[in-house]
Write a protein that holds these residues in place. Structure first.
Motif, PDB file in Angstrom:
ATOM      1  N   GLY A  68      -1.894  15.235  10.715  1.00  0.00           N
ATOM      2  CA  GLY A  68      -0.743  15.873  10.326  1.00  0.00           C
ATOM      3  C   GLY A  68       0.129  15.720   9.073  1.00  0.00           C
ATOM      4  N   ILE A  69      -0.537  14.603   8.397  1.00  0.00           N
ATOM      5  CA  ILE A  69       0.703  14.957   7.705  1.00  0.00           C
ATOM      6  C   ILE A  69       0.083  15.808   6.179  1.00  0.00           C
ATOM      7  CG2 ILE A  69       1.070  13.454   5.013  1.00  0.00           C
ATOM      8  CD1 ILE A  69       1.419  11.265   7.216  1.00  0.00           C
ATOM      9  N   LYS A  70      -1.973  15.400   6.566  1.00  0.00           N
ATOM     10  CA  LYS A  70      -3.150  16.755   5.367  1.00  0.00           C
ATOM     11  C   LYS A  70      -2.437  17.798   5.997  1.00  0.00           C
ATOM     12  CE  LYS A  70      -6.046  13.284   5.428  1.00  0.00           C
ATOM     13  NZ  LYS A  70      -7.604  12.661   5.876  1.00  0.00           N
ATOM     14  N   ALA A 109      -4.035  11.772   1.038  1.00  0.00           N
ATOM     15  CA  ALA A 109      -5.012  11.573   1.807  1.00  0.00           C
ATOM     16  C   ALA A 109      -3.879  10.140   1.871  1.00  0.00           C
ATOM     17  CB  ALA A 109      -6.389  11.671   1.576  1.00  0.00           C
ATOM     18  N   GLU A 110      -4.319   9.271   0.260  1.00  0.00           N
ATOM     19  CA  GLU A 110      -3.901   8.139   0.711  1.00  0.00           C
ATOM     20  C   GLU A 110      -1.982   7.385   1.094  1.00  0.00           C
ATOM     21  OE1 GLU A 110      -2.890   4.703  -3.228  1.00  0.00           O
ATOM     22  OE2 GLU A 110      -4.397   6.269  -3.540  1.00  0.00           O
ATOM     23  N   PHE A 111      -1.889   8.412   0.859  1.00  0.00           N
ATOM     24  CA  PHE A 111      -0.100   8.264   1.228  1.00  0.00           C
ATOM     25  C   PHE A 111       0.188   8.620   2.902  1.00  0.00           C
ATOM     26  CE2 PHE A 111       3.595  10.303   2.786  1.00  0.00           C
ATOM     27  CZ  PHE A 111       4.706  10.169   2.720  1.00  0.00           C
ATOM     28  N   ALA A 112      -0.732  10.233   3.851  1.00  0.00           N
ATOM     29  CA  ALA A 112      -1.305  10.310   4.828  1.00  0.00           C
ATOM     30  C   ALA A 112      -1.422   8.407   5.513  1.00  0.00           C
ATOM     31  CB  ALA A 112      -1.542  11.190   4.876  1.00  0.00           C
ATOM     32  N   ARG A 162       0.657  -1.451  -0.137  1.00  0.00           N
ATOM     33  CA  ARG A 162       0.412   0.014  -0.324  1.00  0.00           C
ATOM     34  C   ARG A 162       1.141   1.395   0.113  1.00  0.00           C
ATOM     35  NH1 ARG A 162      -4.204   1.681   4.914  1.00  0.00           N
ATOM     36  NH2 ARG A 162      -4.976   3.693   3.397  1.00  0.00           N
ATOM     37  N   LEU A 163       1.648   1.343   0.519  1.00  0.00           N
ATOM     38  CA  LEU A 163       2.927   2.030   0.838  1.00  0.00           C
ATOM     39  C   LEU A 163       2.962   2.672  -0.458  1.00  0.00           C
ATOM     40  CD1 LEU A 163       5.883   3.726   1.325  1.00  0.00           C
ATOM     41  CD2 LEU A 163       4.229   4.244   2.924  1.00  0.00           C
ATOM     42  N   ARG A 164       4.312   1.713  -1.191  1.00  0.00           N
ATOM     43  CA  ARG A 164       4.804   1.678  -2.716  1.00  0.00           C
ATOM     44  C   ARG A 164       3.558   2.210  -3.339  1.00  0.00           C
ATOM     45  NH1 ARG A 164       7.996  -2.766  -0.618  1.00  0.00           N
ATOM     46  NH2 ARG A 164      10.109  -2.539  -0.716  1.00  0.00           N
ATOM     47  N   ALA A 165       2.505   1.582  -3.207  1.00  0.00           N
ATOM     48  CA  ALA A 165       1.107   2.068  -4.298  1.00  0.00           C
ATOM     49  C   ALA A 165       0.799   3.467  -3.955  1.00  0.00           C
ATOM     50  CB  ALA A 165       0.104   1.336  -4.150  1.00  0.00           C
TER      51      ALA A 165
END
Length: 177
Positions: A154-156, A94-97, A50-53
């Motif tokens: 926090g990432i967003k 959002a997906e990355f976070a 999921r992280l790689r994607a």
């Protein structure tokens, strides 16, 4: 657009430029994904995929929005224009976070411990003192853990061009050793 947002994004650009050639290209996102996943040995293969994607989507979004000439590279100016435009990049962030935070919670308890948080952030390229200031700003519990949701938000916030005075600003500030 706030100056703080521009500084945050400029820092991320330099970190994402994993091969150090001054532009972003597909190779950088694959290298970054590999570095981060290497620190997440306790995570499930699904979480690692999921992280790689999410890194793949990050790159795909940049190319789709910015690479009009098809040269396969993104400059800092192009990157800033896309990343700080929420309507273009919000879903990708959002997906990355969510994917990154999931790596930080391999046992699925909804909490991220400082050591794994630090390992993942160091793999991205952030400096340890800044990472510790960020973690502290997230107000860890008595067992030195933060909520997964806190990190995701926090990432967003980090990519929001209208935000200032947020925990993520600790990553840009000159850290006190």
């Amino acid at each position: 657009m706030r100056a703080e947002a521009t500084q945050r994004v400029a820092l991320v650009f330099t970190l994402l430029d994993a091969n150090g050639n001054g532009v972003l290209e597909a190779e950088d996102f694959a290298l970054m994904g590999d570095r981060v996943v290497a620190q997440a040995g306790a995570s499930t293969p699904e979480a690692q995929s999921r992280l790689r994607a999410s890194f793949d989507r990050y790159w795909t979004t940049l190319v789709a929005e910015l690479d009009a000439n098809g040269d396969g590279v993104i400059s800092l100016e192009e990157y800033t224009a896309c990343v700080l435009t929420p309507e273009l990049f919000e879903a990708t962030i959002a997906e990355f976070a969510e994917a990154l935070a999931a790596l930080g919670d391999p046992d699925g308890d909804g909490l991220i411990e400082r050591p794994l948080f630090a390992d993942l952030m160091i793999a991205i390229g952030f400096r340890r003192p800044n990472i510790d200031h960020l973690f502290d700003a997230f107000e860890p519990d008595a067992d030195d853990r933060i909520q997964v949701r806190t990190w995701v938000e926090g990432i967003k916030d980090y990519y929001d061009p209208n935000k200032a005075g947020i925990p993520g600003d600790h990553l840009v500030a000159a850290a006190v050793a």
